[in-house]
Write an enzyme that holds these catalytic residues in place. Structure first.
Site, PDB file in Angstrom:
ATOM      1  CE  LYS A 204      52.853  41.857  42.762  1.00  0.00           C
ATOM      2  NZ  LYS A 204      53.451  40.895  41.828  1.00  0.00           N
ATOM      3  NE  ARG A 244      47.345  36.531  42.086  1.00  0.00           N
ATOM      4  CZ  ARG A 244      47.614  36.986  43.306  1.00  0.00           C
ATOM      5  NH1 ARG A 244      48.126  38.212  43.450  1.00  0.00           N
ATOM      6  NH2 ARG A 244      47.367  36.248  44.372  1.00  0.00           N
TER       7      ARG A 244
END
Length: 267
Positions: A204, A244
């Site tokens: 991210k 994840r």
């Protein structure tokens, strides 16, 4: 949880696994690397992403889920649509990962309740096209915790069992970098809600910004995997249920190291 994005436009690997055969092959590779779950999604949720039709999402994910489960893979479906969740479970999916926590489709909790599979309720304030303007908090940990608690109460009222619920603080979804770091540091406060926690930090933008070069240019998504592994180790040590990730191997190793560390501390 290893990620298989059956999309042309996901932020870190859009297009790589868009072909059904490529997606299935990648899912099998992730299992070989140590994934316990393979999370199959057919709709990008990166900032600014446009939604695809329900028909397109179904066409992307159902064949991949069916093929992976036929190979004995435990699959989750990453979707905000109740009809996609229902079809995915019928195709063999064992978990529904809903980044909207039931807000995008009010039928989702009822459908998930009927399936009986685990349900990831993520903290969410709006769709990708406008979520960044919603990243306003006085105390992000307290507010995310409160909003998640409200979502839990509502999905329980729709028939979802407590034993089905997994919570996700939604890193990057209506959160800036400071919010994300505060939420990671506050995992213990989120865990006080009493449900397993899923952490999705992989590749991210806030990691790339942390690792920016001397000129301030953020590190590309694919070159933040080492930072992701560090987050995984710390999240596992802090008690997260699952992470994840896009690159499974190093993260699976990090989870094993954290588990061994905990066992050693308990002697």
């Amino acid at each position: 949880m290893g990620v298989v994005n059956v999309t042309p436009d996901s932020f870190s690997d859009g297009g790589l696994w868009f072909d059904e055969r490529a997606a299935v092959h990648h899912g099998l590779e992730l299992v070989e690397e140590g994934a316990d779950l393979v999370d199959v999604g057919g709709e990008s949720t990166r900032p600014g992403a446009a939604r695809v039709s329900q028909e397109e999402e179904l066409a992307r994910v159902v064949p991949v889920i069916r093929a992976l489960t036929a190979e004995g893979v435990t699959v989750s479906v990453d979707t905000m649509r109740a009809e996609v969740a229902k079809a995915a479970v019928e195709a063999g999916a064992a978990l529904v990962n809903d980044v909207s926590g039931g807000l995008a489709d009010p039928d989702m909790p009822r459908v998930v309740a009927a399936t009986g599979v685990p349900y990831v309720v993520m903290h969410w304030r709006g769709h990708s096209h406008d979520m960044e303007r919603r990243a306003i908090y006085s105390d992000v940990v307290a507010e995310v915790r409160e909003e998640l608690a409200k979502r839990v109460a509502l999905v329980l009222a729709e028939g979802v069992a407590e034993s089905q619920i997994v919570l996700d603080p939604g890193l990057g979804f209506a959160k800036n970098a400071e919010h994300n770091w505060a939420l990671l540091a506050g995992i213990d406060k989120l865990a006080e809600l009493g449900f397993p926690l899923l952490i999705g930090a992989s590749r991210k933008r806030f990691l790339g910004r942390l690792l920016a070069d001397a000129d301030g240019a953020a590190r590309p998504f694919g070159r933040s995997d080492h930072a992701t592994t560090a987050v995984t180790a710390l999240a596992a040590q802090a008690g997260a249920w699952c992470v994840r990730v896009h690159e499974v191997g190093p993260n699976a190793d990090a989870v094993r190291v954290a588990a061994a560390w905990k066992r050693g501390a308990g002697r």
